[in-house]
Structures are given as C-alpha cells and as structure tokens.
Design a protein around this motif. Structure first.
Motif: not given
Length: 302
Positions: A190-193, A196-197, A265-266, A276-278
């Motif tokens: 969760n932290k890494l994703a 990266f985003i 889609a994300y 959530k980051p976008n």
C-alpha cells in the motif's frame, strides 16, 4: 487438449540431483536448486497423481471460468487460448506469454489441489493479453527506444494488476497453501504503490513540458525500478483493485490490451476518493497522446 504433461521420470530427477551436488559446492543458488529437485523426487508419486488428475478433469473449463470475466468477448476464442505445459520448472513458478503457459509441477501440486486452474488462469491472462497487445502495435515502432520501453512498462503494470484480480484474493484466503507467500509479496504494498503513483505522476507532468522527456533513462530496468516493483505488480495490483471497487472495470476490459486504458480507468475510479493518489489531468493528456505513437487504434471492440 491444451494440457501437456508427460509421465515423470525418476531417473531424470536423480540426474538433476546428482548434477546439482557435483557442481553446486558452496553455491547458495544451487543449494536452492538441489532442494527443489529433492522435494520433487521425494513426492514424485503425488506429483504424478496430480498430473493425471488434471488430465481427467475439465481443466480448461476451470481456467475459462476464472479468466473470461477479465477478457472481452473478442479475446475468448480458441485461437487465443494458450497451450499449458506442466513441467519441472526449476522453481515453484509459472509464466505466460503469447500462445503458451509454463506451470511448475510442484506449484501445481499446491495450487491446483486448492483451486484447479487458478494460477494457470492468471498466466493465461498474460498469454492472451500480451498477444493482443502485440497485434495492436504499429509496424513502424523502434522497439529499442526508451520511449517504447516506457510504453511497455505501462503495459506490464496494467497486465500484472489485472491478472492479480484473478488469483490473489483467492490465494490470500484462510486455508490457501500459498497464503503466506501472497502476504510476503504484499509487504508494504500500500505504501510503495502510493509512492510509485506519485512519482510517476510527477514525471508525467515534467514530461509534458519537455522535448525529450525520457533522456534521464537508459533502459527498461531504469524505468521499472523508478516507478514500480516486482515487474509491475506494484503499483498495478493497487490500481486494479481500485478499478474493480469502482464501476470502471468493465470499461477497461473492453480494451484490456491498451495499457493507457488501465491508467484512464484508475484515474476515473479514484477522482473523488481523496484517500488514494491520482494522476493529474495534464499527466493523463500526455499519456493519451503518447499512446498514439505505438498503437494502431483505440477503437473499443466488444
């Protein structure tokens, strides 16, 4: 039938063990290989019974039930369905590419007893979608360019994220023989994703204002290490789960071989979710234009 698995040969197992012992003195990597071959030798009867069981059941039907909800109708035909080879792989792994899936026999003994065809379905997704991705590429691409490496990185993030929707939730449930393996894969995910985003969005923002946006990167591995982990599973899995939790999954499945569709889609899925980051609108505009350099069409086919 797509399942290919011959009778296990104990003499070949002995040869593999002997070769590893003779050439593996002091080698940690070969010690792992030795342990793998020894495990197979000690359970050769169970391995053979499992392969015979897979031939008796309708394995193709099991795989399709898991796989087809994540493919559009046009990619569900027999011409796309891969041949699946069950072999002593050298480690408990499986892989899928255009036209085929290679599945380790000892991994199958665990996973297929728990849910027949589960990991094969994950890898079959890669086989089908990677082939469709290749077929939709333009003919005038410089495949050695860093620009295409970035596009291919986006594809890996999309593929890994979507394929993980097939098996990871099931494999992480109580009673799964691979539950701990999945938990280990998801450590700090969760932290890494999120990191990266954010990093990818910042890069895309800069890229949209530069004539040579990829000049800081020399290879695919540079990109993969900067913006992802585990071959794209992170942040792909995080993004795919957000897409599935929204109403955007079916829209992406219609054009599942298009990696930019996955990012679109994300973007739509989390635009009202402040937790959530976008990606910025400017980043998404850059990706849409960037896609035109590589894909023949973005036409949605049902």
């Amino acid at each position: 039938m797509m399942l290919t698995a011959g009778k296990l040969d104990s003499s070949n197992m002995r040869k593999a063990l002997l070769n590893t012992v003779q050439h593996g003195s002091g080698s940690a990597a070969l010690k792992v290989e030795y342990d793998y071959h020894l495990q197979n030798f000690n359970q050769k009867g169970a391995l053979q019974q499992n392969l015979m069981h897979l031939k008796r059941i309708n394995l193709r039907d099991s795989i399709q039930k898991l796989l087809y909800p994540y493919l559009p109708e046009r990619l569900r035909g027999s011409s796309y369905f891969p041949t699946i080879f069950y072999i002593p792989y050298g480690s408990e792994e499986a892989t899928g590419m255009g036209g085929l899936v290679i599945h380790d026999i000892s991994l199958s003994l665990k996973a297929d007893r728990y849910r027949p065809g589960l990991i094969a379905a994950h890898e079959a997704f890669h086989s089908v979608v990677s082939l469709a991705f290749q077929q939709n590429l333009r003919q005038d691409i410089d495949y050695n360019s860093i620009e295409f490496s970035f596009f291919y990185f986006l594809q890996n993030v999309s593929e890994e994220g979507m394929a993980d929707l097939i098996d990871k939730k099931i494999l992480s449930q109580k009673g799964s023989p691979l539950q701990q393996d999945v938990f280990d894969l998801m450590h700090d995910e969760n932290k890494l994703a999120r990191q990266f985003i954010v990093a990818l969005d910042q890069f895309l923002l800069k890229a949209s204002n530069r004539k040579t946006p990829f000049s800081d990167f020399k290879s695919y591995s540079d990109l993969a290490e900067r913006f992802g982990k585990n071959g794209g599973h992170i942040p792909g899995r995080f993004m795919a789960n957000a897409i599935k939790d929204s109403k955007e999954l079916s829209a992406h499945i219609k054009q599942v071989e298009d990696p930019v569709s996955f990012f679109e889609a994300y973007h739509r899925a989390v635009r009202t979710d402040k937790s959530k980051p976008n990606f910025s609108q400017k980043s998404m505009s850059f990706l849409k234009e960037f896609r035109n350099k590589f894909q023949k069409t973005q036409k949605v086919l049902n």
